[in-house]
Design a protein around this motif. Sequence first.
Motif, mmCIF file in Angstrom:
data_model
loop_
_atom_site.group_PDB
_atom_site.id
_atom_site.type_symbol
_atom_site.label_atom_id
_atom_site.label_comp_id
_atom_site.label_asym_id
_atom_site.label_seq_id
_atom_site.Cartn_x
_atom_site.Cartn_y
_atom_site.Cartn_z
ATOM 1 N N LEU A 1 12.507 3.651 -3.616
ATOM 2 C CA LEU A 1 11.249 3.503 -4.347
ATOM 3 C C LEU A 1 10.050 3.780 -3.439
ATOM 4 O O LEU A 1 9.047 4.353 -3.887
ATOM 5 C CB LEU A 1 11.163 2.111 -4.971
ATOM 6 C CG LEU A 1 12.125 1.885 -6.144
ATOM 7 C CD1 LEU A 1 12.266 0.402 -6.449
ATOM 8 C CD2 LEU A 1 11.668 2.656 -7.370
ATOM 9 N N ALA A 2 10.143 3.415 -2.172
ATOM 10 C CA ALA A 2 9.057 3.717 -1.229
ATOM 11 C C ALA A 2 8.881 5.221 -1.080
ATOM 12 O O ALA A 2 7.741 5.713 -0.979
ATOM 13 C CB ALA A 2 9.333 3.065 0.124
ATOM 14 N N GLU A 3 9.971 5.965 -1.073
ATOM 15 C CA GLU A 3 9.895 7.434 -1.015
ATOM 16 C C GLU A 3 9.213 7.988 -2.257
ATOM 17 O O GLU A 3 8.404 8.912 -2.185
ATOM 18 C CB GLU A 3 11.287 8.040 -0.862
ATOM 19 C CG GLU A 3 11.909 7.815 0.490
ATOM 20 C CD GLU A 3 11.150 8.512 1.609
ATOM 21 O OE1 GLU A 3 10.722 9.670 1.423
ATOM 22 O OE2 GLU A 3 10.972 7.893 2.666
ATOM 23 N N THR A 4 9.554 7.432 -3.404
ATOM 24 C CA THR A 4 8.926 7.862 -4.659
ATOM 25 C C THR A 4 7.427 7.600 -4.618
ATOM 26 O O THR A 4 6.621 8.459 -4.996
ATOM 27 C CB THR A 4 9.556 7.120 -5.853
ATOM 28 O OG1 THR A 4 10.957 7.418 -5.891
ATOM 29 C CG2 THR A 4 8.915 7.522 -7.167
ATOM 30 N N VAL A 5 7.057 6.419 -4.162
ATOM 31 C CA VAL A 5 5.632 6.057 -4.075
ATOM 32 C C VAL A 5 4.904 7.007 -3.129
ATOM 33 O O VAL A 5 3.798 7.480 -3.432
ATOM 34 C CB VAL A 5 5.466 4.586 -3.638
ATOM 35 C CG1 VAL A 5 4.012 4.263 -3.312
ATOM 36 C CG2 VAL A 5 5.994 3.654 -4.729
ATOM 37 N N ALA A 6 5.502 7.317 -2.012
ATOM 38 C CA ALA A 6 4.858 8.201 -1.031
ATOM 39 C C ALA A 6 4.597 9.586 -1.615
ATOM 40 O O ALA A 6 3.653 10.261 -1.207
ATOM 41 C CB ALA A 6 5.717 8.312 0.220
ATOM 42 N N ALA B 1 0.826 1.515 2.203
ATOM 43 C CA ALA B 1 -0.095 2.452 2.864
ATOM 44 C C ALA B 1 -0.273 3.702 1.994
ATOM 45 O O ALA B 1 -1.395 4.226 1.883
ATOM 46 C CB ALA B 1 0.423 2.833 4.245
ATOM 47 N N SER B 2 0.794 4.161 1.376
ATOM 48 C CA SER B 2 0.689 5.314 0.479
ATOM 49 C C SER B 2 -0.208 4.993 -0.703
ATOM 50 O O SER B 2 -1.075 5.782 -1.062
ATOM 51 C CB SER B 2 2.071 5.740 -0.033
ATOM 52 O OG SER B 2 2.876 6.194 1.012
ATOM 53 N N VAL C 1 10.903 -4.782 4.160
ATOM 54 C CA VAL C 1 9.483 -5.070 4.389
ATOM 55 C C VAL C 1 8.793 -3.856 5.015
ATOM 56 O O VAL C 1 7.673 -3.499 4.634
ATOM 57 C CB VAL C 1 9.305 -6.340 5.255
ATOM 58 C CG1 VAL C 1 7.921 -6.411 5.878
ATOM 59 C CG2 VAL C 1 9.582 -7.583 4.417
ATOM 60 N N GLU C 2 9.443 -3.213 5.962
ATOM 61 C CA GLU C 2 8.859 -2.018 6.577
ATOM 62 C C GLU C 2 8.665 -0.910 5.538
ATOM 63 O O GLU C 2 7.635 -0.228 5.527
ATOM 64 C CB GLU C 2 9.711 -1.527 7.751
ATOM 65 C CG GLU C 2 9.602 -2.402 8.977
ATOM 66 C CD GLU C 2 8.159 -2.632 9.418
ATOM 67 O OE1 GLU C 2 7.386 -1.647 9.521
ATOM 68 O OE2 GLU C 2 7.790 -3.790 9.657
ATOM 69 N N ALA C 3 9.636 -0.720 4.675
ATOM 70 C CA ALA C 3 9.509 0.277 3.606
ATOM 71 C C ALA C 3 8.367 -0.101 2.660
ATOM 72 O O ALA C 3 7.610 0.761 2.203
ATOM 73 C CB ALA C 3 10.818 0.413 2.837
ATOM 74 N N THR C 4 8.211 -1.386 2.415
ATOM 75 C CA THR C 4 7.117 -1.863 1.559
ATOM 76 C C THR C 4 5.773 -1.594 2.209
ATOM 77 O O THR C 4 4.816 -1.186 1.537
ATOM 78 C CB THR C 4 7.289 -3.366 1.266
ATOM 79 O OG1 THR C 4 8.540 -3.554 0.581
ATOM 80 C CG2 THR C 4 6.150 -3.910 0.437
#
Length: 149
Positions: A139-144, A69-70, A61-64
């Motif tokens: 995936l959160a890293e990719t989105v960022a 935010a990104s 959830v934190e990564a989401t």
Amino acid sequence: MPIYEGTTAIQSNDLIGRKVIRNGGGTVDALVARIEETTARLRMSTHPVAQRTAERLERAVEATRRATASVLSFASAPRDAAAVSVPYLMLLGVLAGGWMHALAVAAVLAHETEGEKDAARLTLADFYGAHHLPRVHALAETVAGGEIG
């Protein structure tokens, strides 16, 4: 497999544009709130699978939240938003899978006695949490990274 210039792209662009950016992340906030209700229920249990599932889901959830935010920061950069729409869609899909397993854990723990199928459900939830849910972080890293990374 994703069809990047077909259904997958249509769904991911709709998600980013109409369900995240347009309402300032409110849809994702509502989803996260429901997931947090489930993790809070799991935290009340002393069962080790419940504890591990809650912990893993809380981290996802934190990564989401970071990924969302990104995405919101790309509101004025449509190329960045479009470039990460498929990874963001996949992120939410993996998170939803983790949530469904968490709901299964909560349902199993509500039974008076644990049956054979219950044990299998707990094992599957634990496996998903250890082997699939960590994809949310990547995936959160990719989105960022946006379009260029």
